[in-house]
Structures are given as C-alpha cells and as structure tokens.
Write a protein that holds these residues in place. Structure first.
Motif, short mmCIF file in Angstrom:
data_model
loop_
_atom_site.label_atom_id
_atom_site.label_comp_id
_atom_site.label_asym_id
_atom_site.label_seq_id
_atom_site.Cartn_x
_atom_site.Cartn_y
_atom_site.Cartn_z
N LEU A 13 0.85 -1.19 0.00
CA LEU A 13 0.00 0.00 0.00
C LEU A 13 0.88 1.24 0.00
CD1 LEU A 13 -2.86 1.29 0.31
CD2 LEU A 13 -2.49 1.18 2.80
N ILE A 14 0.59 2.20 -0.90
CA ILE A 14 1.33 3.45 -0.97
C ILE A 14 0.42 4.55 -0.46
CG2 ILE A 14 2.49 5.10 -2.47
CD1 ILE A 14 3.12 2.82 -4.36
N VAL A 15 0.89 5.28 0.56
CA VAL A 15 0.09 6.35 1.15
C VAL A 15 0.90 7.64 1.15
CG1 VAL A 15 -1.22 4.76 2.60
CG2 VAL A 15 0.87 5.80 3.48
N GLY A 16 0.21 8.73 1.35
CA GLY A 16 0.86 10.04 1.38
C GLY A 16 -0.17 11.13 1.26
N GLU A 67 -2.12 -15.05 -5.66
CA GLU A 67 -0.78 -15.15 -6.25
C GLU A 67 -0.35 -13.85 -6.93
OE1 GLU A 67 1.18 -17.79 -5.86
OE2 GLU A 67 -0.40 -18.61 -4.59
N SER A 68 -1.27 -12.92 -7.14
CA SER A 68 -0.95 -11.68 -7.84
C SER A 68 -0.32 -10.67 -6.90
CB SER A 68 -2.21 -11.08 -8.46
OG SER A 68 -2.78 -11.94 -9.41
N ALA A 69 0.62 -9.91 -7.42
CA ALA A 69 1.17 -8.79 -6.66
C ALA A 69 0.17 -7.64 -6.71
CB ALA A 69 2.50 -8.36 -7.25
N LEU A 70 0.04 -6.92 -5.62
CA LEU A 70 -0.89 -5.80 -5.54
C LEU A 70 -0.15 -4.58 -5.03
CD1 LEU A 70 -3.73 -4.49 -5.55
CD2 LEU A 70 -4.01 -5.38 -3.21
N ILE A 71 -0.18 -3.52 -5.80
CA ILE A 71 0.37 -2.23 -5.38
C ILE A 71 -0.79 -1.25 -5.49
CG2 ILE A 71 2.03 -0.40 -5.82
CD1 ILE A 71 2.61 -3.85 -7.27
N PHE A 74 -5.19 -5.50 4.14
CA PHE A 74 -5.11 -6.37 2.97
C PHE A 74 -3.74 -6.28 2.30
CE2 PHE A 74 -9.57 -5.30 3.57
CZ PHE A 74 -10.18 -6.55 3.50
N HIS A 75 -2.78 -5.63 2.94
CA HIS A 75 -1.45 -5.45 2.36
C HIS A 75 -0.38 -5.94 3.32
CE1 HIS A 75 -4.00 -2.59 0.17
NE2 HIS A 75 -3.15 -2.72 -0.83
N ASP A 76 0.74 -6.36 2.76
CA ASP A 76 1.85 -6.84 3.59
C ASP A 76 2.61 -5.70 4.23
OD1 ASP A 76 1.21 -9.40 2.64
OD2 ASP A 76 2.56 -9.20 0.93
N ARG A 77 2.73 -4.60 3.54
CA ARG A 77 3.49 -3.46 4.06
C ARG A 77 3.04 -2.18 3.38
NH1 ARG A 77 8.57 -2.52 0.85
NH2 ARG A 77 8.55 -4.00 -0.91
N THR A 78 3.55 -1.06 3.91
CA THR A 78 3.13 0.26 3.44
C THR A 78 4.36 1.09 3.09
OG1 THR A 78 1.16 0.22 4.84
CG2 THR A 78 1.87 2.36 4.01
N LEU A 79 4.29 1.73 1.93
CA LEU A 79 5.29 2.73 1.55
C LEU A 79 4.68 4.11 1.72
CD1 LEU A 79 6.67 1.15 -1.78
CD2 LEU A 79 7.65 0.97 0.53
#
Length: 628
Positions: free
Chosen positions: A418-421, A559-563, A574-579
């Motif tokens: 997940l990308i936040v800002g 199996e799909s990557a999610l950004i 629902f995400h492994d980590r956050t940028l």
C-alpha cells in the motif's frame, strides 16, 4: 471559460504566424507519405485515372467548341440538314460528357476517400502510440482538439486538395488547348497610333490575358484577409464544440450544482467568438462578391464586343464569332482559376494548417523519447524473477518542477503493498511513471512484462459497445465464455447485470461509480494479471463491498502482486506493508520502515539511502537474491 478560450487560441495563432512561409512544404508532408508509402500503388493509379478522365473531358470541350462554330454557321445559312446533323452530334457529345464526368467524379471521390483514410489512420496511430494522446495534455503550445483535426479537418484538407488540384490541372490544359484556337480565330488587329499603324496578332488572347490579370489582382487584394479569417473561424468553431462536449461529459456535475446558468453564459461567450469571426468573413465575402458578380457578367459580353468589328466587316461568320466567344470564355476561366477559387483556397489552407499543426505537436511529443526521461525497463531479471523496482527515481512535472524527489524500492512478485501520502505528493503520478505514460523525470524503473500488469484507476474506463466488451476490455469481447463472465459478475455483486451482456449502452452513464469499480474487479477475475495496480479503486464502495473486493487478493488473486494507492480505513489489513510518500521541499520522498519478512527500503539519513540504492542496483542487475 474566457481564460480557457484565450489559452486555447494561442496554438492557432502560432499555426498561422510561424508557418506562413512553409505552407506548401507542410502540405506536401501530408501527401508525401500517401504517394510514397504502402498505399502508393493505389494512390498513383487513382491519380492517373483522374488525370486521364480529365483530359477526356477537355477533349470533349474542344470538340464542343468546334460544334459551336458549325452549329451557328448552319443556323446562319438556314441549312436544315446541317442543323439537325449538328443536333445529333450535340447529343453524342452530351452523352460522352455525362459519362466521363460521372466516372471522373467516382474516381476523384475514391482518391479523396483513400487519401483521407490513410491520413486519419496515420494520425490516429501516432496519437495513440506510446500514450501520446495523454502526454500531449501536459505539453505547452500543443494543438488543441485533436479529435476535430483528425475527424473533420482531414476530410476537408484532402477533399479540397484533390478538387483544386484537378481544377488547376484542368485549367492549365484548357488554357493550352484553347489559346491556340483563340489565337487562330481572332486574327490580327490593326491599331493606329498617330501616323503609325501596327498589327497585333491574336489580339483576343492578349485581351483575355489582361482581363484575367485585372480580375486576379483585384480578387487577391480584396480577398487576402480571408486566409487569416478562416483559420480563426476554424479555431472558434472547435472551441465552441469543445465547450459543448465538455458540458455533455460532465452533465451530472453541472446539473447537481445547478450550474446551467453559468454554463449558458460561457457557451454564449464561446459562440460569440464564432459570430465575431463569421461577421469578418461575411464582410470580406460581400466585397469579393461585388467583384466576382460584375466580372462574371462582363465576361459573357466582353469577347463578343471586342470581336464584333471583324464580324460586322464580314471578316468572320456568326459561327466563328460564337466560337471566339466560347474559346475566350474557356481561356478566361482557365486564367481565372485563382479568382474563382480564392475563398476555397483560404478555407482549404486553414484546414491544412490545423492538420499540420497536429503533426507538429505529435513530433514534439515524439521528442520526449530523445530527451532526458525516466528509463523504464520491462521484463524479468537475469535470474527469472519479476520485480517492480525504483532506483534513484525522480519524477518531475512537464514544466520541470520536481514532484517526487527520490524513490528507491523493490517489490517482489506476489507482494501486497500500500502506498500512502498526502494529497499532491505524486502517488498517482508514480503509477503513471510505472506504466510508462509519464516520461518526465530521471532514474530507473524495472517493471514486469506489460501483459502481466493491469492498472485500475478510480474511475474505470468502459468502452462504447456491449457490457460484454466492457468487462473483457482490453481483450476482444468474445475471448471469455459466458459462464466465466457471469461467474465474475456474481462474485463482484453484479448478478443483476448477467442478463445484459450483449446490450449496447453508455455503461459509464448507466452504472453508478460503485458498480463501475466492482465491474473493474470482475475484469480482474477474467484477466487474472500477475501484477495489479490500484489507484483509489475502492473509493466509491462502502466498507462491506470494499472488504469483499479486497478479499479477492486473499482468495482468487492471492498469487498476484498488488500495489495500491488508498486512504480508506482498513485497506492496510489487505497489504503486507506500506510505503510512504513524504512531502519535502525538494520533492516527495518514498520511505518505508523495515518490517520482518517484508521487502523495503530503510531510510536513516543519506548513508541509509545510499546503501539502499546500492542494494536495489544489485537487484536490478540480477545480482544477489537478498532483500533490500
């Protein structure tokens, strides 16, 4: 709206001012590819056909001129047999003229259509290639309304070019054909000058030449402003059309805010520019009509008047007199081609300038490939892994201002990030850079294969056509079976649409934004991309529907990557980590805290950033398999 109109008029003014001396070169650019490219055989064959049929028409006109002499001589001699014989000849010539004219029209129209088709396809391909249609929105002094230039201006630029080229060719050949006839028939004219007398051979040719020169000069002087006026008219018309389309595409927002009164004022102001330009054009056309009307009326009497002394002296017969009048008419018409076509020439030039300006804008967009830009490398690493990686990525706006100052990160296949800002830090623009449609900036981006990626904007794109086509997009509508489509719709809470797969509607207007977003998730289930990029793709969904859609990435699409970009509460679950994109004076910085078992870039001062960049560089080179 006024400010917008002023901005949008600048390219048109530049079109006229910067290219005035190179108009023919710019026009040849539109024709050269058709006559030298893959379509050249058809182009030259059709052109040869038009030329041959035009020559046949001129031959018939020459024969009509001879008939004119014989017919009036038979009439003057009261020769009944010769009179009816000439009537028979007239019928044959008329039938031949009609047949040749109709066939010439068909071949000429086919040439116009094929040329326009080639030009439209060429412009469309260049406009769509490499996302130029998107990038051109951000470039300064770019041709506006490319849709009108491609659909309408190309039609007139090609059709009028063929018509006028044929007319000019016909006039030149007619001039050559009838000058000799007129020279022979008119004979010498004796002119007394004081006590001297001299002879002017073929004096009717000189009379026709003087007559045409006077008319052409006056026409040019009176009609010269029409070139600039027609360019401004095309621009004003396109601005008004753009304003109407913009209201239609945003009709819901206008209706909800009750903005009709303000929009009406804006439309009236926009059409006011059209009215103002049209008044200038009408004023110039009225002046030109005074000249052309008088010129045309005098042309019917002038040759008879000039040749009448020889007729009254008995030097020529009535048939020859009428033949002289006919030949004079053909010669002056040929010489007056410029006079007769000046308004159309001005209009044609305005269309050519608009199409040529679009070509120039596409050239400007093409230069992006040759300038400093973000380097996007597609495909797996040397060890076969697919990753999304940024190395020293800097993203700028089209004007050069830095939006994202520094981004270094690696995302592995199958990860959920997940990308936040804050708003305005460049999250959506980062996605555009990943997709390759945003070239401005520097640094490197390693992306998976393009056919393994799918992007989901906040408002999904639904093409015109059937619901089946909208779900399957960008694949062909029949690529997926009915059962697969129905299952995807049911899984995404759109079971009420399963019976409407083949209905053709404006689905972007019929479906709510929430339904459109769920349809985009159904599209994911059909395509099953390995890499999915979501930009606020659940913003219109309630919490239950958002959880149901995001649950796809834990089940069917695990199996799909999610950004993804998003601000909705609960998305991080629902995400492994956050940028994080963190705003700074030198452009936003992409940061992430280190978490056990995740991939990230840890930033602890300049040393930490440099170490992270070195690690990412090794990944991009297919080096060690450790995580950065």
């Amino acid at each position: 709206m006024s400010g917008t109109d002023e901005t949008r008029r600048k390219p048109a003014e530049a079109e006229d001012g910067n290219t005035r001396d190179s108009f023919l070169r710019r026009f040849w650019r539109l024709a050269r590819g058709y006559y030298t490219g893959p379509e050249r055989r058809s182009a030259w064959m059709l052109s040869a056909g038009v030329i041959a049929l035009t020559l046949a028409q001129i031959a018939i006109q020459v024969r009509f001129n001879l008939w004119n002499r014989d017919f009036f001589n038979a009439l003057e001699a009261r020769d009944r047999a010769a009179f009816f014989g000439q009537m028979g000849t007239f019928l044959l010539l008329t039938a031949a003229s009609m047949s040749v004219a109709v066939f010439q029209l068909y071949v000429r129209q086919l040439l116009q259509l094929r040329w326009r088709q080639w030009l439209v396809f060429r412009l469309q391909n260049r406009w769509l290639d490499g996302s130029r249609h998107y990038q051109m929105n951000f470039l300064p002094d770019i041709a506006d309304n490319p849709d009108q230039r491609i659909s309408e201006n190309t039609r007139w630029a090609t059709a009028m070019a063929v018509d006028m080229a044929v007319g000019l060719f016909q006039s030149v050949v007619m001039l050559i054909s009838f000058v000799g006839i007129l020279w022979t028939l008119s004979g010498p004219l004796m002119v007394a000058f004081g006590s001297n007398e001299f002879e002017i051979p073929g004096y009717m040719v000189f009379a026709a030449l003087i007559y045409a020169i006077v008319g052409s000069t006056l026409t040019y002087l009176i009609g010269r402003p029409m070139v600039d006026i027609n360019i401004r008219r095309n621009q004003a018309e396109s601005d008004h059309r753009f304003a109407l389309i913009r209201i239609r595409e945003n009709s819901e927002g206008v209706a909800l805010i009750r903005g009709e009164t303000d929009e009406d004022r804006g439309l009236r102001r926009s059409f006011g520019h059209v009215v103002s330009v049209m008044k200038d054009l009408m004023r110039t056309e009225r002046r030109l009509m005074w000249l052309t009307s008088a010129y045309g009326m005098v042309a019917g009497v002038f040759p008879i008047l000039v040749a009448s002394p020889r007729y009254f002296s008995g030097a020529i017969t009535l048939g020859v007199l009428m033949q002289i009048g006919s030949a004079f008419g053909e010669v002056t018409r040929a010489l007056n081609w410029f006079v007769d076509n000046f308004p159309r020439l001005a209009d044609w030039r305005s269309h050519v300038e608009r199409v040529a300006a679009l070509e120039d804008s596409l050239d400007t967009a093409d230069l992006l490939d040759q300038e400093s830009r973000i380097n996007v490398t597609e495909g797996p690493l040397e060890d076969g892994r697919e990753v999304l990686a940024f190395q020293n990525l800097q993203i700028a706006q089209a004007d050069g201002n830095i939006l994202v100052g520094e981004a270094n990160a690696v995302i592995e296949a199958g990860e959920k990030v997940l990308i936040v800002g804050e708003s305005g830090t460049g999250k959506s623009t980062l996605f555009r850079a990943i997709s390759g449609v945003w070239p401005w900036g520097s640094g490197e981006v390693r992306v998976p294969r393009r056919d393994h990626m799918m992007f989901m904007p906040q408002r999904p794109y639904l093409p015109l056509g059937s619901l089946r086509g909208a779900i399957a997009y960008p694949a062909a509508p029949r690529k997926f079976s009915d059962s697969a489509i129905i299952a995807a719709l049911q899984r995404c809470g759109l079971a009420h649409l399963t019976g409407r797969l083949d209905e053709e509607e404006r689905w972007d207007r019929i479906l709510s934004l929430g339904e459109q977003q769920r349809l985009a998730f159904a599209r994911l289930l059909l395509h099953r991309p390995r890499w999915i990029f979501m930009d606020e793709a659940t913003a219109a969904l309630d919490e239950a529907n958002q959880d149901a859609m995001m649950g796809l990435f834990q089940q069917e699409l695990s199996e799909s990557a999610l950004i993804s970009i998003g601000h909705r509460p609960g998305l991080d679950l629902f995400h492994d980590r956050t940028l994080h994109l963190v705003r700074s004076p030198d452009g936003a910085k992409l940061t992430t805290p280190r978490r056990t078992g995740t991939v990230g870039v840890r930033r602890r001062g300049a040393g930490g950033a440099n170490a992270a960049a070195r690690g990412i560089a090794r990944v991009l080179r297919g080096g060690r398999k450790g995580r950065s």
